[in-house]
Design a protein around this motif. Structure first.
Motif, PDB file in Angstrom:
ATOM      1  N   VAL A 117       0.829  -1.200   0.000  1.00  0.00           N
ATOM      2  CA  VAL A 117       0.000   0.000   0.000  1.00  0.00           C
ATOM      3  C   VAL A 117       0.869   1.257   0.000  1.00  0.00           C
ATOM      4  N   CYS A 118       1.940   1.220   0.771  1.00  0.00           N
ATOM      5  CA  CYS A 118       2.814   2.395   0.872  1.00  0.00           C
ATOM      6  C   CYS A 118       3.588   2.647  -0.423  1.00  0.00           C
ATOM      7  N   TYR A 119       4.044   1.589  -1.067  1.00  0.00           N
ATOM      8  CA  TYR A 119       4.913   1.740  -2.241  1.00  0.00           C
ATOM      9  C   TYR A 119       4.233   1.173  -3.483  1.00  0.00           C
ATOM     10  N   SER A 120       3.945   2.054  -4.423  1.00  0.00           N
ATOM     11  CA  SER A 120       3.199   1.671  -5.616  1.00  0.00           C
ATOM     12  C   SER A 120       3.966   0.702  -6.505  1.00  0.00           C
ATOM     13  N   ASP A 121       5.296   0.671  -6.385  1.00  0.00           N
ATOM     14  CA  ASP A 121       6.102  -0.210  -7.239  1.00  0.00           C
ATOM     15  C   ASP A 121       6.506  -1.501  -6.529  1.00  0.00           C
ATOM     16  N   PHE A 122       5.897  -1.783  -5.379  1.00  0.00           N
ATOM     17  CA  PHE A 122       6.233  -3.001  -4.642  1.00  0.00           C
ATOM     18  C   PHE A 122       5.749  -4.226  -5.405  1.00  0.00           C
ATOM     19  N   ARG A 123       6.604  -5.236  -5.490  1.00  0.00           N
ATOM     20  CA  ARG A 123       6.258  -6.498  -6.137  1.00  0.00           C
ATOM     21  C   ARG A 123       6.767  -7.652  -5.282  1.00  0.00           C
ATOM     22  N   LEU A 124       6.035  -8.747  -5.272  1.00  0.00           N
ATOM     23  CA  LEU A 124       6.503  -9.931  -4.564  1.00  0.00           C
ATOM     24  C   LEU A 124       7.675 -10.556  -5.303  1.00  0.00           C
ATOM     25  N   LYS A 125       8.700 -10.979  -4.542  1.00  0.00           N
ATOM     26  CA  LYS A 125       9.889 -11.594  -5.138  1.00  0.00           C
ATOM     27  C   LYS A 125      10.193 -12.899  -4.406  1.00  0.00           C
ATOM     28  N   TRP A 126      11.084 -13.666  -4.992  1.00  0.00           N
ATOM     29  CA  TRP A 126      11.441 -14.948  -4.380  1.00  0.00           C
ATOM     30  C   TRP A 126      11.997 -14.766  -2.973  1.00  0.00           C
ATOM     31  N   LYS A 127      12.667 -13.640  -2.736  1.00  0.00           N
ATOM     32  CA  LYS A 127      13.275 -13.417  -1.419  1.00  0.00           C
ATOM     33  C   LYS A 127      12.222 -13.340  -0.305  1.00  0.00           C
ATOM     34  N   HIS A 128      10.987 -13.014  -0.669  1.00  0.00           N
ATOM     35  CA  HIS A 128       9.940 -12.897   0.339  1.00  0.00           C
ATOM     36  C   HIS A 128       9.505 -14.251   0.894  1.00  0.00           C
ATOM     37  N   LEU A 129       9.977 -15.332   0.275  1.00  0.00           N
ATOM     38  CA  LEU A 129       9.672 -16.663   0.813  1.00  0.00           C
ATOM     39  C   LEU A 129      10.313 -16.867   2.190  1.00  0.00           C
ATOM     40  N   PHE A 144       8.421  -8.462  15.955  1.00  0.00           N
ATOM     41  CA  PHE A 144       9.263  -8.084  14.821  1.00  0.00           C
ATOM     42  C   PHE A 144       8.449  -7.391  13.732  1.00  0.00           C
ATOM     43  N   TYR A 145       7.327  -7.964  13.367  1.00  0.00           N
ATOM     44  CA  TYR A 145       6.549  -7.422  12.253  1.00  0.00           C
ATOM     45  C   TYR A 145       5.786  -6.158  12.617  1.00  0.00           C
ATOM     46  N   ILE A 146       5.314  -6.057  13.848  1.00  0.00           N
ATOM     47  CA  ILE A 146       4.575  -4.858  14.229  1.00  0.00           C
ATOM     48  C   ILE A 146       5.512  -3.663  14.308  1.00  0.00           C
ATOM     49  N   VAL A 147       6.733  -3.868  14.821  1.00  0.00           N
ATOM     50  CA  VAL A 147       7.727  -2.793  14.848  1.00  0.00           C
ATOM     51  C   VAL A 147       8.129  -2.425  13.423  1.00  0.00           C
ATOM     52  N   SER A 148       8.333  -3.436  12.579  1.00  0.00           N
ATOM     53  CA  SER A 148       8.706  -3.190  11.178  1.00  0.00           C
ATOM     54  C   SER A 148       7.629  -2.399  10.455  1.00  0.00           C
ATOM     55  N   ALA A 149       6.358  -2.713  10.719  1.00  0.00           N
ATOM     56  CA  ALA A 149       5.250  -2.005  10.076  1.00  0.00           C
ATOM     57  C   ALA A 149       5.232  -0.535  10.487  1.00  0.00           C
ATOM     58  N   PHE A 150       5.440  -0.268  11.776  1.00  0.00           N
ATOM     59  CA  PHE A 150       5.466   1.124  12.241  1.00  0.00           C
ATOM     60  C   PHE A 150       6.657   1.881  11.639  1.00  0.00           C
ATOM     61  N   LEU A 151       7.803   1.218  11.486  1.00  0.00           N
ATOM     62  CA  LEU A 151       8.962   1.872  10.879  1.00  0.00           C
ATOM     63  C   LEU A 151       8.714   2.184   9.403  1.00  0.00           C
ATOM     64  N   ILE A 152       8.049   1.270   8.704  1.00  0.00           N
ATOM     65  CA  ILE A 152       7.695   1.514   7.305  1.00  0.00           C
ATOM     66  C   ILE A 152       6.774   2.730   7.199  1.00  0.00           C
ATOM     67  N   LEU A 153       5.801   2.820   8.087  1.00  0.00           N
ATOM     68  CA  LEU A 153       4.868   3.943   8.065  1.00  0.00           C
ATOM     69  C   LEU A 153       5.576   5.257   8.377  1.00  0.00           C
ATOM     70  N   LYS A 154       6.516   5.221   9.302  1.00  0.00           N
ATOM     71  CA  LYS A 154       7.276   6.431   9.647  1.00  0.00           C
ATOM     72  C   LYS A 154       8.072   6.922   8.436  1.00  0.00           C
ATOM     73  N   LYS A 155       8.743   6.000   7.760  1.00  0.00           N
ATOM     74  CA  LYS A 155       9.512   6.377   6.582  1.00  0.00           C
ATOM     75  C   LYS A 155       8.606   6.857   5.457  1.00  0.00           C
ATOM     76  N   TYR A 156       7.477   6.187   5.283  1.00  0.00           N
ATOM     77  CA  TYR A 156       6.519   6.580   4.252  1.00  0.00           C
ATOM     78  C   TYR A 156       6.069   8.024   4.461  1.00  0.00           C
ATOM     79  N   ARG A 157       5.715   8.362   5.700  1.00  0.00           N
ATOM     80  CA  ARG A 157       5.237   9.709   5.994  1.00  0.00           C
ATOM     81  C   ARG A 157       6.321  10.746   5.726  1.00  0.00           C
ATOM     82  N   GLU A 158       7.552  10.451   6.123  1.00  0.00           N
ATOM     83  CA  GLU A 158       8.656  11.394   5.914  1.00  0.00           C
ATOM     84  C   GLU A 158       8.917  11.614   4.422  1.00  0.00           C
ATOM     85  N   ILE A 159       8.929  10.533   3.654  1.00  0.00           N
ATOM     86  CA  ILE A 159       9.158  10.652   2.210  1.00  0.00           C
ATOM     87  C   ILE A 159       8.028  11.426   1.551  1.00  0.00           C
TER      88      ILE A 159
END
Length: 380
Positions: free
Chosen positions: A87-99, A150-165
């Motif tokens: 949702v935050c990044y319009s160019d996000f795509r699933l990749k093999w690394k996400h496994l 781990f994931y809840i902290v990561s989600a909040f960090l993503i949102l913080k960076k998204y807002r700043e950008i």
């Protein structure tokens, strides 16, 4: 109605609503199909997890299915985290690394293999009677809590960076995405704290409290699911993200300073660039475009976008959002003070000066003047 019947009733409704939400997300027309599908799978996983309140009697003879239902919750947070990214990044795509996000559920099921999966039917039946006291169950709970943190902290960090950008690169940004995702993440955090408390009480002397908390958590799950359904129905397009390749000025700055000029020369150059930029903003009024971005402004003044970003966000010590909105507010103040335009409504003015939201205009206007637009007009 006893507690168990009440809990099963709530769980059935929650599962139905979750699956309804998943169906809606899978079928609604939207540009961001990946985000919708990830969130749909999140709701499917949640529905399977919630079904444990009433489905056990139907699957207890299929031991492998029982264990699968126990461990399926380990897919929920990876799916939610990927949803936030998409949702935050319009160019996000699933990749093999996400496994790699599948490792916890794989590890947990491998831990079950020696003792549970390979048991005969009679041993499995005995195990089910004392399942809460098994070391494997403790292990699963620890993994779930560590993974969730781990994931809840990561989600909040993503949102913080998204807002700043967003603030550094866009004007009049719709804060809908940030507010929505922040609200959802916060609600999930609170709900999980209740679940964690419930799981602690399971192993304490407060068994009755545990049973009632089960009912309460089920009701909360139903409320959260319904709330998300209403959000999705109100905003079926599920928002517009930003480009993940955009960088913050503080990240660009060290690279830009590698070939730094002498301080005096640099100050003169910066002062000249600021003067030219302010003159262009005053004369050409590019801020009247409600969708103006830093990339578009850089193209208009023939300046590399990274240089413009550093100039505004670092040397002028302003977000691009604040920099542009300051000109919009000044323009609005001129109109509001002009008595010949008293018949022009505040709504017409905010659209005229480049805003596209009344709430955004009122917030920005009060930030610069300490008055609402109407109060400022009456005081002029």
């Amino acid at each position: 109605m006893d507690r168990l019947s009440l809990l099963q009733g709530i769980a059935r409704i929650s599962v139905f609503v979750s699956l309804l939400m998943a169906f809606f997300l899978m079928t609604v027309k939207t540009e961001n199909k990946l985000a919708n599908r990830l969130f749909a799978w999140f709701f499917i996983v949640s529905a399977i997890d919630l079904s444990g309140f009433f489905v056990f009697d139907y699957i207890k003879d299929i031991f492998t299915l029982v264990i699968f239902r126990w461990t399926i919750c380990l897919l929920a947070m990876p799916l939610f985290y990927l949803y936030v990214l998409s949702v935050c990044y319009s160019d996000f795509r699933l990749k093999w690394k996400h496994l790699v996000y599948l490792l916890p559920i794989i590890a947990v099921n491998l831990a079950f293999l020696p003792r549970l999966y390979l048991m005969n039917d009679s041993d499995q039946t005995k195990i089910l009677e004392g399942i809460d006291q098994m070391p494997e169950i403790y292990f699963i709970q620890i993994v779930i809590e560590c993974q969730y943190l781990f994931y809840i902290v990561s989600a909040f960090l993503i949102l913080k960076k998204y807002r700043e950008i967003y603030l550094e690169n866009y004007t009049n940004p719709s804060t809908l995405i940030y507010k929505y995702l922040f609200q959802v993440t916060t609600v999930f955090l609170i709900a999980h704290c209740l679940v964690a408390l419930k799981n602690l009480l399971r192993y304490s002397d407060y068994r009755q409290v545990f049973l009632w908390l089960n009912v309460f958590v089920g009701a909360v799950a139903l409320f959260v699911t319904c709330w998300l359904v209403m959000k999705a129905m109100k905003y079926p397009e599920l928002f517009k993200g930003i480009n993940s390749k955009l960088q913050l000025a503080k990240d660009i700055l060290p690279k830009a300073e590698e070939n730094v000029q002498p301080v005096d020369v640099q100050d003169d150059v910066i002062s000249s660039q600021i003067s030219i930029l302010k003159q262009y903003m005053a004369e050409k009024e590019p801020f009247l475009d409600p969708s103006l971005t830093i990339q578009e402004l850089a193209n208009q003044i023939d300046t590399p976008v990274r240089d413009l970003s550093i100039l505004i966000n670092h040397h002028m010590d302003q977000h691009f959002f604040d920099f542009v909105n300051e000109y919009r507010i000044q323009k609005a103040m001129q109109i509001l003070k002009d008595h010949s335009k008293n018949d022009v409504t505040v709504l017409e003015i905010l659209y005229e000066v480049g805003f596209n939201s009344k709430s955004s205009f009122n917030t920005s206007f009060k930030k610069y003047t300490n008055l609402t637009p109407t109060a400022y007009r009456n005081a002029s």
